[in-house]
Design a protein around this motif. Structure first.
Motif, PDB file in Angstrom:
ATOM      1  N   GLN A  51       0.839  -1.197   0.000  1.00 41.13           N
ATOM      2  CA  GLN A  51       0.000   0.000   0.000  1.00 41.13           C
ATOM      3  C   GLN A  51       0.879   1.254   0.000  1.00 41.13           C
ATOM      4  OE1 GLN A  51      -3.370  -0.117  -0.194  1.00 41.13           O
ATOM      5  NE2 GLN A  51      -3.081  -2.333  -0.398  1.00 41.13           N
ATOM      6  N   TYR A  53       2.290   4.816   1.148  1.00 37.88           N
ATOM      7  CA  TYR A  53       2.463   5.466   2.446  1.00 37.88           C
ATOM      8  C   TYR A  53       1.950   6.891   2.334  1.00 37.88           C
ATOM      9  CZ  TYR A  53       5.557   1.592   3.579  1.00 37.88           C
ATOM     10  OH  TYR A  53       6.070   0.349   3.796  1.00 37.88           O
ATOM     11  N   GLU A  54       1.168   7.295   3.332  1.00 30.16           N
ATOM     12  CA  GLU A  54       0.647   8.652   3.371  1.00 30.16           C
ATOM     13  C   GLU A  54       1.493   9.445   4.361  1.00 30.16           C
ATOM     14  OE1 GLU A  54      -1.740   9.499   1.313  1.00 30.16           O
ATOM     15  OE2 GLU A  54      -2.100   7.441   0.673  1.00 30.16           O
ATOM     16  N   VAL A  55       2.044  10.552   3.892  1.00 30.30           N
ATOM     17  CA  VAL A  55       2.844  11.423   4.747  1.00 30.30           C
ATOM     18  C   VAL A  55       1.979  12.622   5.096  1.00 30.30           C
ATOM     19  CG1 VAL A  55       4.938  12.800   4.918  1.00 30.30           C
ATOM     20  CG2 VAL A  55       4.964  10.670   3.616  1.00 30.30           C
ATOM     21  N   SER A  64       2.105  11.323  -0.844  1.00 27.33           N
ATOM     22  CA  SER A  64       1.803   9.898  -0.896  1.00 27.33           C
ATOM     23  C   SER A  64       2.967   9.213  -1.603  1.00 27.33           C
ATOM     24  CB  SER A  64       0.495   9.665  -1.646  1.00 27.33           C
ATOM     25  OG  SER A  64       0.246   8.292  -1.738  1.00 27.33           O
ATOM     26  N   ASP A  66       4.375   5.750  -3.100  1.00 25.20           N
ATOM     27  CA  ASP A  66       3.990   4.404  -3.554  1.00 25.20           C
ATOM     28  C   ASP A  66       5.265   3.614  -3.866  1.00 25.20           C
ATOM     29  OD1 ASP A  66       2.825   2.138  -4.501  1.00 25.20           O
ATOM     30  OD2 ASP A  66       1.635   3.119  -6.053  1.00 25.20           O
TER      31      ASP A  66
END
Length: 136
Positions: A51, A53-55, A64, A66
């Motif tokens: 998935q 990663y959201e920062v 985001s 990927d």
């Protein structure tokens, strides 16, 4: 009675290679197709589970990330997902392709063995065989 085999017919070698090639190739093709199908499904599952990663900073999403895109694996992920969607048809397709490839290798090996024997028999005189008639 003694006989000498001086030459083996290339047509006979082709016939035997075609008749036996697929049988010989089918034995290793079944586990190979099973293993390849399982490996492709596992690869598709692994890549699908990654998935982005959201920062976020102070409650706001900043970026985001990927990992699939960063590693350049997006085409591989799409390809493996498409193959995994085939399900059981993938196994049968791989089985047919592996069997066909193995049969061609057996056929080429048979023809090369025939040609090599004919070449060596021309130099050495061939294989001598002793036959005996048996009452039936």
């Amino acid at each position: 009675m003694n006989y000498t085999i001086r030459r083996v017919s290339l047509r006979s070698a082709l016939r035997v290679g075609l008749a036996l090639g697929w049988v010989v190739a089918l034995v290793p093709a079944v586990p190979s197709a099973l293993l390849a199908t399982a490996a492709l499904e596992a690869l598709a599952g692994l890549l699908a589970s990654v998935q982005p990663y959201e920062v976020s900073f102070l409650g706001q999403q900043v970026a985001s990330i990927d990992p699939i895109d960063i590693a350049g694996l997006r085409p591989l992920a799409e390809w493996s997902a498409g193959l995994a969607d085939l399900g059981g048809a993938l196994f049968w397709l791989l089985l047919a392709l592996i069997t066909l490839g193995g049969a061609l290798l057996v056929l080429v090996g048979t023809v090369l063995a025939c040609l090599l024997y004919n070449l060596l028999a021309a130099v050495s005189g061939g294989l001598q065989v002793q036959l005996e008639q048996v009452a039936s």
